[in-house]
Design a protein around this motif. Structure first.
Motif, mmCIF file in Angstrom:
data_model
loop_
_atom_site.group_PDB
_atom_site.id
_atom_site.type_symbol
_atom_site.label_atom_id
_atom_site.label_comp_id
_atom_site.label_asym_id
_atom_site.label_seq_id
_atom_site.Cartn_x
_atom_site.Cartn_y
_atom_site.Cartn_z
ATOM 1 N N LEU A 172 -3.431 -3.761 -9.043
ATOM 2 C CA LEU A 172 -4.804 -3.435 -8.702
ATOM 3 C C LEU A 172 -5.026 -3.785 -7.237
ATOM 4 N N ALA A 173 -5.608 -2.866 -6.461
ATOM 5 C CA ALA A 173 -5.911 -3.109 -5.046
ATOM 6 C C ALA A 173 -7.418 -3.200 -4.885
ATOM 7 N N SER B 78 -0.032 -5.876 2.716
ATOM 8 C CA SER B 78 -0.582 -5.721 1.366
ATOM 9 C C SER B 78 0.180 -4.659 0.570
ATOM 10 N N THR B 79 0.490 -3.531 1.216
ATOM 11 C CA THR B 79 1.233 -2.492 0.497
ATOM 12 C C THR B 79 2.657 -2.960 0.187
ATOM 13 N N HIS B 80 3.227 -3.787 1.053
ATOM 14 C CA HIS B 80 4.554 -4.358 0.768
ATOM 15 C C HIS B 80 4.486 -5.242 -0.480
ATOM 16 N N VAL B 81 3.447 -6.050 -0.594
ATOM 17 C CA VAL B 81 3.270 -6.896 -1.785
ATOM 18 C C VAL B 81 3.094 -6.032 -3.031
ATOM 19 N N MET B 82 2.327 -4.952 -2.912
ATOM 20 C CA MET B 82 2.151 -4.062 -4.059
ATOM 21 C C MET B 82 3.478 -3.439 -4.474
ATOM 22 N N HIS C 132 -10.588 -2.633 2.736
ATOM 23 C CA HIS C 132 -9.883 -1.367 2.957
ATOM 24 C C HIS C 132 -9.960 -0.479 1.718
ATOM 25 N N ALA C 133 -9.816 -1.090 0.553
ATOM 26 C CA ALA C 133 -9.907 -0.328 -0.693
ATOM 27 C C ALA C 133 -11.293 0.279 -0.878
ATOM 28 N N THR C 134 -12.304 -0.388 -0.358
ATOM 29 C CA THR C 134 -13.671 0.121 -0.455
ATOM 30 C C THR C 134 -13.892 1.287 0.502
ATOM 31 N N LEU C 135 -13.384 1.174 1.723
ATOM 32 C CA LEU C 135 -13.633 2.202 2.731
ATOM 33 C C LEU C 135 -12.678 3.386 2.646
ATOM 34 N N TYR D 165 0.222 3.238 -4.075
ATOM 35 C CA TYR D 165 0.735 1.871 -4.181
ATOM 36 C C TYR D 165 0.205 1.121 -5.403
ATOM 37 N N ALA D 166 -0.975 1.488 -5.871
ATOM 38 C CA ALA D 166 -1.634 0.714 -6.925
ATOM 39 C C ALA D 166 -1.933 1.580 -8.142
ATOM 40 N N ASP D 167 -1.987 0.939 -9.293
ATOM 41 C CA ASP D 167 -2.392 1.632 -10.520
ATOM 42 C C ASP D 167 -3.901 1.833 -10.549
ATOM 43 N N TYR D 168 -4.626 0.866 -9.976
ATOM 44 C CA TYR D 168 -6.087 0.925 -9.886
ATOM 45 C C TYR D 168 -6.500 0.515 -8.480
ATOM 46 N N VAL D 169 -7.478 1.219 -7.925
ATOM 47 C CA VAL D 169 -8.060 0.870 -6.632
ATOM 48 C C VAL D 169 -9.557 0.678 -6.868
ATOM 49 N N VAL D 170 -10.047 -0.519 -6.552
ATOM 50 C CA VAL D 170 -11.466 -0.815 -6.757
ATOM 51 C C VAL D 170 -12.201 -0.666 -5.443
ATOM 52 N N SER D 171 -13.193 0.206 -5.439
ATOM 53 C CA SER D 171 -14.059 0.408 -4.292
ATOM 54 C C SER D 171 -15.358 -0.346 -4.553
ATOM 55 N N GLY D 172 -15.604 -1.393 -3.776
ATOM 56 C CA GLY D 172 -16.796 -2.216 -3.979
ATOM 57 C C GLY D 172 -16.428 -3.602 -4.473
ATOM 58 N N GLU D 173 -17.435 -4.323 -4.918
ATOM 59 C CA GLU D 173 -17.255 -5.705 -5.368
ATOM 60 C C GLU D 173 -16.629 -5.738 -6.761
#
Length: 143
Positions: free
Chosen positions: A88-89, A73-77, A93-96, A104-112
Motif C-alpha cells: 500500500l502506498a 520509496s518505489t525501491h522499498v515497494m 505524492h500518492a495524494t497528488l 509499484y503498489a497494490d493499493y494507492v491511497v489518495s488523502g488521509e
C-alpha cells in the motif's frame, strides 16, 4: 494481521519523527492489528528495511511516499513485492500523483489514510487500485 509501516527517509535527515505514520500505527493497534513502524532516518539503508520486513513478516507493507523520496520509496515497494507482500502506498505524492504509483503498489491511497487503511485491510476495496480516502473523524483517532 501484521502490518509494516515504512518511512524510507534515506536522505534529508531532519530528526523529526514520522508523526503521520505514528498516528496510523496507533489507530491500527487500537483496531487489533500488529504493527511494526520502520523509520530509516537514522538507519538509511535498504538492507535495514529489508531485514526488518523479513523479521516481522507482515501481511501488508505500507510505504510513505513524498516526491523527494519517490525513488527510495518505489525501491522499498519493489523489495516488498519480491517478498510477496501486499503493498500500500500513501503520503503526499500518492495524494497528488496516485497514477505514478500503480505499477509499484497494490493499493494507492489518495488523502488521509488513518481510517481508510482499516477498510483496505478488511477487504472493502479488493480489486480497486487507487482509493480516495475518506476524511478521518479527528475525535475518534487515538491520542
Amino acid at each position: 494481521m501484521k502490518i509494516s509501516l515504512v518511512f524510507p527517509r534515506m536522505k534529508y535527515k531532519s530528526g523529526d519523527p514520522p508523526l503521520g505514520m505514528a498516528l496510523i500505527a496507533a489507530n491500527l493497534r487500537k483496531n487489533g492489528f500488529e504493527v511494526d513502524l520502520i523509520d530509516s532516518t537514522f538507519h538509511p539503508t535498504f538492507e535495514f528495511i529489508e531485514k526488518r520486513l523479513k523479521n516481522f513478516d507482515a501481511d501488508f507493507v505500507c510505504v510513505y511516499i513524498d516526491s523527494m523520496m519517490f525513488g527510495d520509496s518505489t525501491h522499498v515497494m519493489n523489495i516488498a513485492k519480491k517478498m510477496k507482500k501486499t503493498v500500500l502506498a500513501g503520503g503526499p505524492h500518492a495524494t497528488l500523483e496516485p497514477h505514478t504509483l500503480v505499477d509499484y503498489a497494490d493499493y494507492v491511497v489518495s488523502g488521509e489514510a488513518e481510517e481508510t487503511i482499516i477498510d483496505i485491510l478488511n477487504g472493502k476495496f479488493n480489486g480497486q487500485k487507487v482509493i480516495e480516502a475518506k476524511r478521518p473523524d479527528l475525535e475518534k483517532l487515538p491520542m
